[in-house]
Enzyme design. Sequence first.
Site, PDB file in Angstrom:
ATOM      1  N   HIS A 361      41.623  36.516  26.807  1.00  0.00           N
ATOM      2  CA  HIS A 361      42.134  36.673  28.889  1.00  0.00           C
ATOM      3  C   HIS A 361      42.127  38.062  28.762  1.00  0.00           C
ATOM      4  CE1 HIS A 361      43.655  32.398  28.350  1.00  0.00           C
ATOM      5  NE2 HIS A 361      44.300  32.500  27.403  1.00  0.00           N
ATOM      6  N   LYS A 540      52.021  37.997  41.531  1.00  0.00           N
ATOM      7  CA  LYS A 540      51.641  38.224  40.592  1.00  0.00           C
ATOM      8  C   LYS A 540      52.410  39.582  39.983  1.00  0.00           C
ATOM      9  CE  LYS A 540      47.649  39.095  42.470  1.00  0.00           C
ATOM     10  NZ  LYS A 540      46.858  37.847  42.044  1.00  0.00           N
ATOM     11  N   ARG A 541      51.888  39.314  38.456  1.00  0.00           N
ATOM     12  CA  ARG A 541      52.553  40.930  37.900  1.00  0.00           C
ATOM     13  C   ARG A 541      52.404  41.742  38.727  1.00  0.00           C
ATOM     14  NH1 ARG A 541      55.653  39.903  33.031  1.00  0.00           N
ATOM     15  NH2 ARG A 541      55.577  42.129  32.601  1.00  0.00           N
ATOM     16  N   LYS A 546      45.989  45.094  39.575  1.00  0.00           N
ATOM     17  CA  LYS A 546      46.138  44.165  40.894  1.00  0.00           C
ATOM     18  C   LYS A 546      46.020  44.837  41.856  1.00  0.00           C
ATOM     19  CE  LYS A 546      47.910  41.233  37.285  1.00  0.00           C
ATOM     20  NZ  LYS A 546      47.236  40.078  36.922  1.00  0.00           N
ATOM     21  N   THR A 648      44.971  32.716  38.497  1.00  0.00           N
ATOM     22  CA  THR A 648      44.851  31.539  38.302  1.00  0.00           C
ATOM     23  C   THR A 648      45.864  31.253  39.735  1.00  0.00           C
ATOM     24  OG1 THR A 648      46.668  31.689  37.196  1.00  0.00           O
ATOM     25  CG2 THR A 648      44.634  30.111  36.525  1.00  0.00           C
ATOM     26  N   LYS A 652      45.551  28.399  43.357  1.00  0.00           N
ATOM     27  CA  LYS A 652      46.684  27.686  44.050  1.00  0.00           C
ATOM     28  C   LYS A 652      46.534  28.092  45.581  1.00  0.00           C
ATOM     29  CE  LYS A 652      49.124  28.069  40.179  1.00  0.00           C
ATOM     30  NZ  LYS A 652      49.700  29.008  39.120  1.00  0.00           N
TER      31      LYS A 652
END
Length: 804
Positions: A361, A540-541, A546, A648, A652
């Site tokens: 992952h 998100k985290r 990110k 993910t 969504k």
Amino acid sequence: MTQTLHAVPAGDAIDATALKADVLKHLTFTIGRAPEDAALGDWRMALSFAVRDRITESWLASERAAREAGAKRVYYLSLEFLIGRLLEDALVNLGLAEAAEVALRDLGLALGEVVADEPDAALGNGGLGRLAACFMESLATIGCPAIGYGIRYEHGLFRQQFEHGRQVELPELWLEQQHPWEFERPGSRLRVGFGGHVHQVEGRTIWHPAEEVEAEAFDTPIVGWEGQWANPLRLWSARAVYPFDLNRFNHGDFRGAAEPEALARTISRVLYPDDTTDEGKALRLKQEYFFVAASLADILCRFERDFDDLALLPEKVAIQLNDTHPAVAGPELVRLLHDERGVEFSRAVEIARGCLSYTNHTLLPEALESWSEGLFGHLLPRHLEIIERIDAEHYGAHPDRPGSIFEHGEIQMGTLSFVMAHKVNGVSALHTELMKETVFEGLHQVHPDRIVNQTNGVTPRRWLKSCNAALSDLITETIGAGWVRDLSQLERLEPHLGDGAFINRYAAAKRANKAVFSNWLAGDYGLKVDPDAMFDAQIKRIHEYKRQHLNILQTIAAWQAIHDDPQADWTPRLKIFGGKAAPGYHFAKDIIRLINDVAARLNADPVTSKYLQVIFLPNYNVSLAERIIPASDLSEQISTAGKEASGTGNMKFALNGALTIGTLDGANVEIREQVGPENFFLFGMTAAEVTARRAVPDHARRAIEGSAPLARALGALRDGTFSPDEPGRYHGIADNIAGGDHFLVASDFAAYHAAQTDVSRAYGDRETWARMAARNTARSGWFSSDRTIRGYMGEIWGAAPLID
Ligand code: 26V
């Protein structure tokens, strides 16, 4: 075998009457409360038990059917299951949502309030854990016999609060109230050993652990769409073999008497213990072995109940390792087969490999697991020997291969997992290719058929049907209800995209969701927002890769631009942030504080706040995502290319009709392919360009020289605009971006800024925007986790569904 096991009638009056009777029965006999004394939580418990009864029937019938069919079983080993709330999901899947609404109304209660009373089970950190939860639901929907194995943490992911903009962590207490979904299994406790020594007796190897704990199972049945199939999520809880030392107690040593129990329970106390200390590291490794040993013992026990030939194991048992956290399953299975059942060593390895497969992952070097040989050998001496032998045999077979399981005195868990698995998969097409080119390059050369791709997906039951009633109803009215089981049917919306009336209804559904969200924001956070503003979300985290700091820096630049010309035709925007930072990750915590400081400054600005507002919602979790996603117009997927394995959340959002602004990273690439490049705001460097750019000396300085808005936004970080009481507070972030800038915030800034300008312009044409959004929904059918699970079943597990 194909059959329908348990037909649950549609939510109608009969269901409502029966459900109401069952709720009252459980309130009285399970909870022990009279209706007039019952609190909201009691009603929720009673409803949950009534629902659980129905799931249990389906589950027991599923188990019987799988046994009778002699079917292959799938075992999903994961240290994380981010399942969130279960009641609403179960009601929706059983077709009982309306019946429950009616039944509760009769009892003077609102279903919405009852389901919102459920604590959010956060037994996971983020994407990996949520994926496991979506997979459990899809496995049940498809009718694949499976068990999810993990740990029943007493405390899930911490609860996040902000104090003066700073993240503080509080323990999560999801088990403080009774948990109505699980069945405790005191009758099937297993022992798990640690430490000790190994010796040989008459050619056999025997491990004598120094310490033992007991693993107790708790089963939560997970039901699929229309209640046709259910599988258990089996979570292990640790306890002492002898929980109470009566001798010490009788000598007045009360604390000592309770110690064995307290120590043993530590193993299942918290999700992801801080592993910066040696004790923390040892605890994490203990957690990993604890749940693997208990799960494999359970798996073999089930197998041996039905079959007597161990050679059949790969035909009947598929074990999926969710990342490397359960990697010790390789040597443990070899130990069970070789040491305990006398299978020849190489044959034991071969059988184990036939059962095992591994999902990677992340490729981030700092996230790849390794254990020092010292610690590992101390806790698992026999497993260390087995790994050494596996490594030697693998090396013997492939002497020219680079690398080994042991590197720099550490056991590389990724390499171990690869060597012990018959299939290794990545989670998006790009990520899988990068696996072959980087971390697993050498292993891929000697095992060219082992790496396969299974692009992630999300369950449409939770992530559309249940969280977005307005859009779901419109879709069902337009193309029928078949999409819930077969998301590819969303493409049937395509012919309607040219129909102005349909587009208006699509836009109205989004607008209604935004109104609900705005009211909730005003009520719970005191922030008044314009529901016609663009809702732009990054949830998100918090991590440098990110790049939430890229987003907030661009927000600052936009704010400065509005100030320069407040009369211009600005598109109003609400910037929504949500996410937790790891407690020891100081840079990520600084980013949170910066976003909060920027929010305070901008929201109080009388000149600009009608165009630009920012909110950082605390304690981001599954339930919050279920609120934010249906109400969002823009989805921020802006990671440095090559770093986000899949994502993910991106799926969504697209499914719920948010357009993406994103880089060519992870599954963004496939989202863009599916929805069409004209319905996706692409910016930034590719993974290959990222690698090349890093080699350019002074890349950040050059980027800053090339972008006046970037230089100016960084200036505001430096001059204390957002921290007047402490002007130096954000120098660290500014220096990072202007200095090494490993994640290339500066280098991607200008492209991102330009793409955001395009987004604003596009949002101005509401009808075109709504059509683009509807096209995102219509073309997101590929991102169902049902599709992903069918991929695993066919290409990795060799498993077949037992329902139509
Ligand atoms: C873990 C760590 C641990 C410490 C240092 C920094 C760091 C960074 C990332 C991670 C990720 C661990 C694995 C994980 O959760 N990966 C996520 O898996 C999702 C499901 O496949 C996928 O969608 C996300 O892109 C991926 O980040």
